[in-house]
Write a protein that holds these residues in place. Structure first.
Motif, short mmCIF file in Angstrom:
data_model
loop_
_atom_site.label_atom_id
_atom_site.label_comp_id
_atom_site.label_asym_id
_atom_site.label_seq_id
_atom_site.Cartn_x
_atom_site.Cartn_y
_atom_site.Cartn_z
N GLU A 149 24.69 -44.67 67.54
CA GLU A 149 23.57 -44.80 68.45
C GLU A 149 22.31 -45.09 67.65
OE1 GLU A 149 23.48 -41.17 70.74
OE2 GLU A 149 24.43 -42.18 72.44
N VAL A 150 21.44 -45.92 68.23
CA VAL A 150 20.21 -46.29 67.53
C VAL A 150 19.04 -46.17 68.49
CG1 VAL A 150 21.40 -47.86 65.95
CG2 VAL A 150 20.53 -48.72 68.13
N ASP A 151 17.84 -46.03 67.93
CA ASP A 151 16.60 -46.05 68.71
C ASP A 151 16.05 -47.47 68.70
OD1 ASP A 151 16.54 -43.29 69.36
OD2 ASP A 151 15.85 -42.84 67.32
N ASP A 152 15.94 -48.05 69.87
CA ASP A 152 15.42 -49.41 69.99
C ASP A 152 14.57 -49.48 71.24
OD1 ASP A 152 14.84 -52.06 69.97
OD2 ASP A 152 16.91 -52.77 69.92
N PRO A 153 13.26 -49.28 71.14
CA PRO A 153 12.40 -49.29 72.33
C PRO A 153 12.43 -50.60 73.09
CG PRO A 153 11.25 -48.39 70.43
CD PRO A 153 12.50 -49.01 69.91
N SER A 154 12.78 -51.69 72.42
CA SER A 154 12.79 -53.00 73.08
C SER A 154 14.03 -53.22 73.93
CB SER A 154 12.67 -54.11 72.05
OG SER A 154 13.81 -54.12 71.20
N THR A 155 15.00 -52.32 73.85
CA THR A 155 16.26 -52.49 74.58
C THR A 155 16.46 -51.32 75.53
OG1 THR A 155 17.16 -53.57 72.61
CG2 THR A 155 18.73 -52.91 74.29
N ALA A 156 17.00 -51.61 76.69
CA ALA A 156 17.25 -50.55 77.67
C ALA A 156 18.28 -49.56 77.14
CB ALA A 156 17.75 -51.16 78.98
N PRO A 157 18.14 -48.28 77.52
CA PRO A 157 19.12 -47.28 77.07
C PRO A 157 20.54 -47.65 77.51
CG PRO A 157 17.20 -46.24 78.06
CD PRO A 157 17.07 -47.69 78.34
N GLY A 158 21.49 -47.43 76.60
CA GLY A 158 22.87 -47.73 76.91
C GLY A 158 23.26 -49.17 76.70
N ALA A 159 22.37 -49.98 76.11
CA ALA A 159 22.66 -51.38 75.86
C ALA A 159 23.20 -51.54 74.44
CB ALA A 159 21.42 -52.24 76.06
N VAL A 160 23.90 -52.64 74.22
CA VAL A 160 24.45 -52.94 72.90
C VAL A 160 23.33 -53.53 72.05
CG1 VAL A 160 26.12 -54.32 71.61
CG2 VAL A 160 26.76 -53.29 73.81
N ALA A 161 22.94 -52.81 70.99
CA ALA A 161 21.85 -53.24 70.13
C ALA A 161 22.34 -54.06 68.94
CB ALA A 161 21.07 -52.04 69.63
N GLY A 162 23.57 -53.86 68.52
CA GLY A 162 24.11 -54.60 67.38
C GLY A 162 25.62 -54.66 67.45
N VAL A 163 26.19 -55.67 66.82
CA VAL A 163 27.65 -55.86 66.81
C VAL A 163 28.10 -55.86 65.37
CG1 VAL A 163 29.56 -57.37 67.43
CG2 VAL A 163 27.58 -57.18 68.96
N MET A 164 28.92 -54.87 65.00
CA MET A 164 29.47 -54.81 63.66
C MET A 164 30.76 -55.61 63.53
SD MET A 164 27.36 -52.23 64.11
CE MET A 164 28.19 -50.82 64.83
#
Length: 202
Positions: A149-164
């Motif tokens: 899990e990451v903190d990303d204010p620009s993205t809605a909670p529960g969204a995929v922020a990155g793909v490993m």
């Protein structure tokens, strides 16, 4: 001496083993018994017809199930091959990322690796393999695997922020979930501090 006349009014009864005379009346079947026998035959015939129809319907259902199973086997017969090819695709993409660093041979290397990647993706797509679009979408546990899990204010909670690691499907069946990072859900840090009384209020 005078003879005694015969008594013709009451004939002698027949003995126990004595057969009846030929002209004795014979019992015949009543019309009602024929009707009952016909009704029984018709009922038995209807039951047999029902059993035959049920057997035919069951045979048709079995044939259709077999056709569906065979079609499924045709579609997913290459599942094992596709799964084995995915690490090769991952390594190619890692090589692309590494080769983008400045070097004398970087241009020719990157062109060759990208051509190989396109060739491999073409093979996978011909057998029904497609990449899962994950980045920026809402987390879907049926297609994504959350790694962190990451903190990303620009993205809605529960969204995929990155793909490993990319995920893939074969036709409509998941082949491998995408390994992703997901933005945190719940209250923010500021909202959390609102519930903690400050020292001035104590």
């Amino acid at each position: 001496m005078a003879e005694k006349p015969l008594d013709h009014e009451s004939p002698p009864p027949a003995s126990a083993g004595q057969s009846l005379p030929l002209d004795a009346p014979v019992a015949h079947a009543t019309p009602g018994s024929d009707t009952e026998a016909g009704a029984a035959l018709r009922a038995e015939n209807a039951a047999l017809q029902d059993r035959v129809l049920r057997a035919l319907a069951e045979a048709e259902n079995t044939r259709r199930r077999a056709e569906r199973d065979l079609e499924g086997e045709r579609q997913f017969a290459v599942t094992g091959l596709a799964r084995e090819l995915l690490p090769v695709l991952d390594n190619l993409r890692r090589a692309i990322v590494a080769s983008e660093q400045p070097s004398p041979q970087g241009a020719s290397l990157i062109d060759g690796v990208r051509a190989t990647e396109r060739l491999l993706m073409g093979v996978l797509q011909r057998v029904g393999v497609q990449q899962v679009d994950a980045l920026g979408t809402q987390f879907d546990p049926s297609r994504h695997e959350a790694i962190m899990e990451v903190d990303d204010p620009s993205t809605a909670p529960g969204a995929v922020a990155g793909v490993m690691e990319d995920g893939y499907v074969i036709h409509d069946r998941l082949l491998r979930p995408a390994r992703v990072s997901v933005t945190r859900r719940g209250t923010s840090r500021d909202a959390h501090h609102e519930h903690i009384p400050s020292k001035q209020q104590q």
